[in-house]
Design an enzyme around this catalytic site. Structure first.
Site, mmCIF file in Angstrom:
data_model
loop_
_atom_site.group_PDB
_atom_site.id
_atom_site.type_symbol
_atom_site.label_atom_id
_atom_site.label_comp_id
_atom_site.label_asym_id
_atom_site.label_seq_id
_atom_site.Cartn_x
_atom_site.Cartn_y
_atom_site.Cartn_z
ATOM 1 N N GLY A 67 29.859 56.278 42.138
ATOM 2 C CA GLY A 67 29.845 57.335 41.136
ATOM 3 C C GLY A 67 29.958 56.795 39.733
ATOM 4 N N ASP A 68 30.343 57.671 38.811
ATOM 5 C CA ASP A 68 30.394 57.281 37.404
ATOM 6 C C ASP A 68 31.419 56.186 37.134
ATOM 7 O OD1 ASP A 68 28.383 58.961 36.382
ATOM 8 O OD2 ASP A 68 29.741 60.673 36.390
ATOM 9 N N GLY A 69 32.500 56.159 37.920
ATOM 10 C CA GLY A 69 33.492 55.105 37.725
ATOM 11 C C GLY A 69 32.925 53.728 38.001
ATOM 12 N N THR A 92 31.237 61.706 42.925
ATOM 13 C CA THR A 92 31.556 63.121 42.760
ATOM 14 C C THR A 92 30.866 63.716 41.543
ATOM 15 O OG1 THR A 92 33.715 62.763 43.798
ATOM 16 C CG2 THR A 92 33.451 64.773 42.510
ATOM 17 N N ASP A 219 17.956 57.466 21.086
ATOM 18 C CA ASP A 219 17.760 57.751 19.659
ATOM 19 C C ASP A 219 18.702 56.985 18.745
ATOM 20 O OD1 ASP A 219 20.146 59.052 20.120
ATOM 21 O OD2 ASP A 219 19.485 61.012 19.386
ATOM 22 N N LEU A 221 21.837 57.427 18.344
ATOM 23 C CA LEU A 221 22.855 58.307 17.765
ATOM 24 C C LEU A 221 23.680 58.970 18.855
ATOM 25 C CD1 LEU A 221 20.666 60.193 15.119
ATOM 26 C CD2 LEU A 221 22.325 58.360 14.645
ATOM 27 N N GLU A 275 36.889 57.496 32.566
ATOM 28 C CA GLU A 275 37.882 56.439 32.686
ATOM 29 C C GLU A 275 38.717 56.368 31.406
ATOM 30 O OE1 GLU A 275 38.175 54.605 35.557
ATOM 31 O OE2 GLU A 275 36.644 55.995 36.284
#
Length: 296
Positions: A67-69, A92, A219, A221, A275
């Site tokens: 996942g993102d972790g 998740t 971009d 930004l 995190e």
């Protein structure tokens, strides 16, 4: 590019989906002609050391299975290098994968897409955020949302995402705006009372909450969403709209764009990619083309 790739696996991602996802992902890569090496760390520091060693040894790609972790950890290994990052999203939240338009919770399909991208030139440079040398891919959160994370991380029950639902209700009961000082690029400091400030390289956090819906990974930004001081009733009306990204049309919400953002607020912890990063104040900068990713 070498035909050997490294699968960087979190076996606990998505309540165990990470462990089950490694085999079908590896099979799909081998069917596409890649040789596969699997890396699993004993803990986060060990996993990062192993990932960095694989990158230093010249792996053809680092593919995060989790996942993102885990993606957040993988970014620390590949950012600033020419090693491509692939993502097999079985966690998740999976907000980084959402931003890239990748399959969710389908490891074989995800691996086939990454393999096709690696073989067919579908590798693109995207921006990353950086705080004190620490990289992030999606959103840097502070305020109400980071306090929900703080509270949720302190409890063992209820399990899974439900503990964050409980933490959100608990934080709503004690909702209070805090004084923020925000500096966008080299502009005049903005002194304001706010419920939360989110700095988005990607569009969403928390499993599809589009807190910075206009953010663009290419971009150079950030999109910065500021939710001004409001009462619980107003926040309860505004917050559900975050899943569609229409909260930005509400009068208590403003959106800014900047390549460098300084944020200060008392008693507030920042989270990036879910995190913990550390207490405010901090400075985030958007680094153009900081990482190569395999994407559609």
């Amino acid at each position: 590019m070498t035909s050997e790739i490294t699968l960087f696996v979190n076996p606990t991602a998505g309540r165990g989906r990470g462990a089950g996802a490694a085999q079908p992902a590896a099979s799909a890569f081998r069917a596409a002609g890649f040789s596969v090496r699997v890396v699993v760390g004993a803990d986060a520091p060990d996993a990062l050391d192993r990932a960095r060693a694989a990158v230093a040894a010249g792996t053809g790609a680092l593919v995060a299975v989790g996942g993102d972790g885990l993606v957040h950890l993988a970014l620390q290994a590949v950012a600033g290098t020419r090693t491509p990052l692939g993502v097999i999203a079985v966690g998740t939240g999976n907000d980084f994968a959402r931003a890239l338009g990748l399959p969710l919770r389908d490891p074989a399909a995800g691996a086939r897409l990454v393999a096709d991208a690696l073989k067919g030139g579908g590798v693109r440079d995207i921006d990353l955020g950086q705080v004190d040398g620490h990289w992030f891919g999606t959103v840097l959160a502070s305020g109400f949302d980071s306090r929900v994370n703080d509270r949720g991380n302190r409890v063992r029950l209820p399990l899974g995402r439900f503990k964050y639902d409980w933490a959100m209700l608990a934080e709503l009961a004690t909702l209070r705006p805090v004084p923020y000082r925000i500096v966008l690029d080299d502009g005049t400091p903005l002194e304001t009372e706010a419920v939360l400030v989110a700095v988005g390289n990607g569009t969403s956090y928390g499993g599809g909450m589009r807190i910075t819906p206009g953010a663009d990974l290419t971009d150079g930004l950030f999109d910065v969403t500021v939710v001004a001081a409001c009462d619980r009733t107003t926040l309860l009306r505004v917050f559900p709209r975050v899943y569609r990204g229409t909260h930005v049309d509400h009068p208590v919400v403003t959106v800014h764009r900047a390549a460098r953002v300084e944020i200060a607020a008392p008693g507030t912890t920042a989270y990036a990619d879910g995190e913990p990063v550390g207490p405010l104040p901090l400075t985030a900068r958007c680094v153009p083309a900081a990482v190569r990713v395999a994407r559609p």
